[in-house]
Design a protein around this motif. Structure first.
Motif, PDB file in Angstrom:
ATOM      1  N   ILE A 102      36.812  10.211  -0.300  1.00  0.00           N
ATOM      2  CA  ILE A 102      37.052  11.170  -1.394  1.00  0.00           C
ATOM      3  C   ILE A 102      37.414  12.540  -0.807  1.00  0.00           C
ATOM      4  N   ALA A 103      36.669  12.974   0.192  1.00  0.00           N
ATOM      5  CA  ALA A 103      36.958  14.268   0.826  1.00  0.00           C
ATOM      6  C   ALA A 103      38.346  14.256   1.472  1.00  0.00           C
ATOM      7  N   THR A 104      38.708  13.153   2.112  1.00  0.00           N
ATOM      8  CA  THR A 104      40.031  13.034   2.726  1.00  0.00           C
ATOM      9  C   THR A 104      41.123  13.086   1.666  1.00  0.00           C
ATOM     10  N   GLY A 105      40.910  12.396   0.547  1.00  0.00           N
ATOM     11  CA  GLY A 105      41.888  12.419  -0.548  1.00  0.00           C
ATOM     12  C   GLY A 105      42.092  13.820  -1.087  1.00  0.00           C
ATOM     13  N   LEU A 106      41.007  14.566  -1.247  1.00  0.00           N
ATOM     14  CA  LEU A 106      41.113  15.956  -1.719  1.00  0.00           C
ATOM     15  C   LEU A 106      41.835  16.823  -0.694  1.00  0.00           C
ATOM     16  N   PHE A 107      41.519  16.640   0.581  1.00  0.00           N
ATOM     17  CA  PHE A 107      42.158  17.405   1.642  1.00  0.00           C
ATOM     18  C   PHE A 107      43.665  17.123   1.694  1.00  0.00           C
ATOM     19  N   VAL A 108      44.047  15.848   1.614  1.00  0.00           N
ATOM     20  CA  VAL A 108      45.468  15.480   1.629  1.00  0.00           C
ATOM     21  C   VAL A 108      46.176  16.076   0.412  1.00  0.00           C
ATOM     22  N   SER A 109      45.506  16.102  -0.726  1.00  0.00           N
ATOM     23  CA  SER A 109      46.088  16.692  -1.932  1.00  0.00           C
ATOM     24  C   SER A 109      46.360  18.184  -1.743  1.00  0.00           C
ATOM     25  N   ILE A 110      45.405  18.899  -1.170  1.00  0.00           N
ATOM     26  CA  ILE A 110      45.567  20.339  -0.927  1.00  0.00           C
ATOM     27  C   ILE A 110      46.690  20.585   0.072  1.00  0.00           C
ATOM     28  N   ILE A 111      46.686  19.858   1.171  1.00  0.00           N
ATOM     29  CA  ILE A 111      47.729  20.005   2.185  1.00  0.00           C
ATOM     30  C   ILE A 111      49.084  19.621   1.592  1.00  0.00           C
ATOM     31  N   GLY A 112      49.101  18.589   0.764  1.00  0.00           N
ATOM     32  CA  GLY A 112      50.353  18.151   0.129  1.00  0.00           C
ATOM     33  C   GLY A 112      50.956  19.226  -0.752  1.00  0.00           C
ATOM     34  N   ASN A 113      50.111  19.917  -1.506  1.00  0.00           N
ATOM     35  CA  ASN A 113      50.612  21.015  -2.344  1.00  0.00           C
ATOM     36  C   ASN A 113      51.207  22.123  -1.481  1.00  0.00           C
ATOM     37  N   GLN A 114      50.560  22.434  -0.384  1.00  0.00           N
ATOM     38  CA  GLN A 114      51.071  23.480   0.494  1.00  0.00           C
ATOM     39  C   GLN A 114      52.382  23.062   1.150  1.00  0.00           C
ATOM     40  N   VAL A 115      52.498  21.799   1.532  1.00  0.00           N
ATOM     41  CA  VAL A 115      53.721  21.314   2.170  1.00  0.00           C
ATOM     42  C   VAL A 115      54.889  21.315   1.183  1.00  0.00           C
ATOM     43  N   THR A 116      54.663  20.837  -0.036  1.00  0.00           N
ATOM     44  CA  THR A 116      55.758  20.768  -0.999  1.00  0.00           C
ATOM     45  C   THR A 116      56.163  22.139  -1.522  1.00  0.00           C
ATOM     46  N   LEU A 117      55.237  23.093  -1.508  1.00  0.00           N
ATOM     47  CA  LEU A 117      55.553  24.432  -2.017  1.00  0.00           C
ATOM     48  C   LEU A 117      55.693  25.469  -0.896  1.00  0.00           C
ATOM     49  N   GLU A 118      55.892  24.996   0.347  1.00  0.00           N
ATOM     50  CA  GLU A 118      55.871  25.898   1.487  1.00  0.00           C
ATOM     51  C   GLU A 118      56.958  26.969   1.449  1.00  0.00           C
ATOM     52  N   ARG A 119      58.106  26.703   0.872  1.00  0.00           N
ATOM     53  CA  ARG A 119      59.184  27.686   0.876  1.00  0.00           C
ATOM     54  C   ARG A 119      59.339  28.396  -0.464  1.00  0.00           C
ATOM     55  N   ILE A 120      58.402  28.174  -1.378  1.00  0.00           N
ATOM     56  CA  ILE A 120      58.416  28.874  -2.665  1.00  0.00           C
ATOM     57  C   ILE A 120      57.742  30.231  -2.458  1.00  0.00           C
ATOM     58  N   ILE A 121      58.456  31.293  -2.808  1.00  0.00           N
ATOM     59  CA  ILE A 121      57.938  32.648  -2.652  1.00  0.00           C
ATOM     60  C   ILE A 121      57.407  33.126  -4.002  1.00  0.00           C
TER      61      ILE A 121
END
Length: 168
Positions: free
Chosen positions: A15-34
């Motif tokens: 569960i903790a890994t799933g939450l961590f991947v979700s957070i990292i995933g949001n940052q990766v997909t929105l990395e170039r959004i200013i």
């Protein structure tokens, strides 16, 4: 009991890994959004700028969120690198997200302003359209990991309840 504890720990880690991947995933997909925010009024604007490379992306995206929405009070503009206005529209709802075409490489600006004398707090964002495939894969990984962890917790809960009934 030791097997139960181990399964609970493993499920918690999943569960903790799933939450961590979700957070990292949001940052990766929105990395170039200013993003930018502030108060707009008849004397104040909020400007958010982002660099686009036509070779990398042909579609940009912008989003606006108005905290205290007032009808016909907020207007947005998108300005391309040649200082040409490519989009101009009134904000008719508290949240807007739209795409626009990238016609040349350079800095695009999202300008938010208001005709109202009273300040209105807004948040704006502009950047390249996030990669849908990357977003989908990350979401599948995080969701499946969360579900497997939760199934483990439910299964061990049912197992423990059945064992208590037998021992009583």
């Amino acid at each position: 009991m030791q097997k139960s504890g181990l399964i609970i720990v493993i499920s918690g880690l999943l569960i903790a890994t799933g939450l961590f991947v979700s957070i990292i995933g949001n940052q990766v997909t929105l990395e170039r959004i200013i993003q930018g925010n502030g108060e707009v009024s008849s004397t104040q604007t909020v400007t958010v700028s982002a660099d686009f490379d036509m070779e990398e992306t042909q579609i940009g995206v912008f989003a606006i969120q108005v905290m205290e929405f007032k009808e016909n009070a907020i207007v947005i503009k998108i300005i391309d690198p040649s200082d040409i206005e490519i989009i101009s529209q009134e904000v008719n709802e508290d949240t807007i997200e739209e795409k626009f075409e990238i016609l040349e490489t350079g800095t695009y600006e999202l300008i938010i302003y208001s005709s109202d004398d009273e300040g209105i707090y807004v948040t704006g964002a502009i950047g390249p359209l996030p990669d849908a495939n990357k977003k989908f894969i990350i979401s599948i990984i995080s969701t499946s990991t969360l579900i497997i962890g939760m199934i483990g917790l439910v299964a061990i809960g049912i197992y423990e309840i059945k064992n208590r009934k037998r021992s009583v």
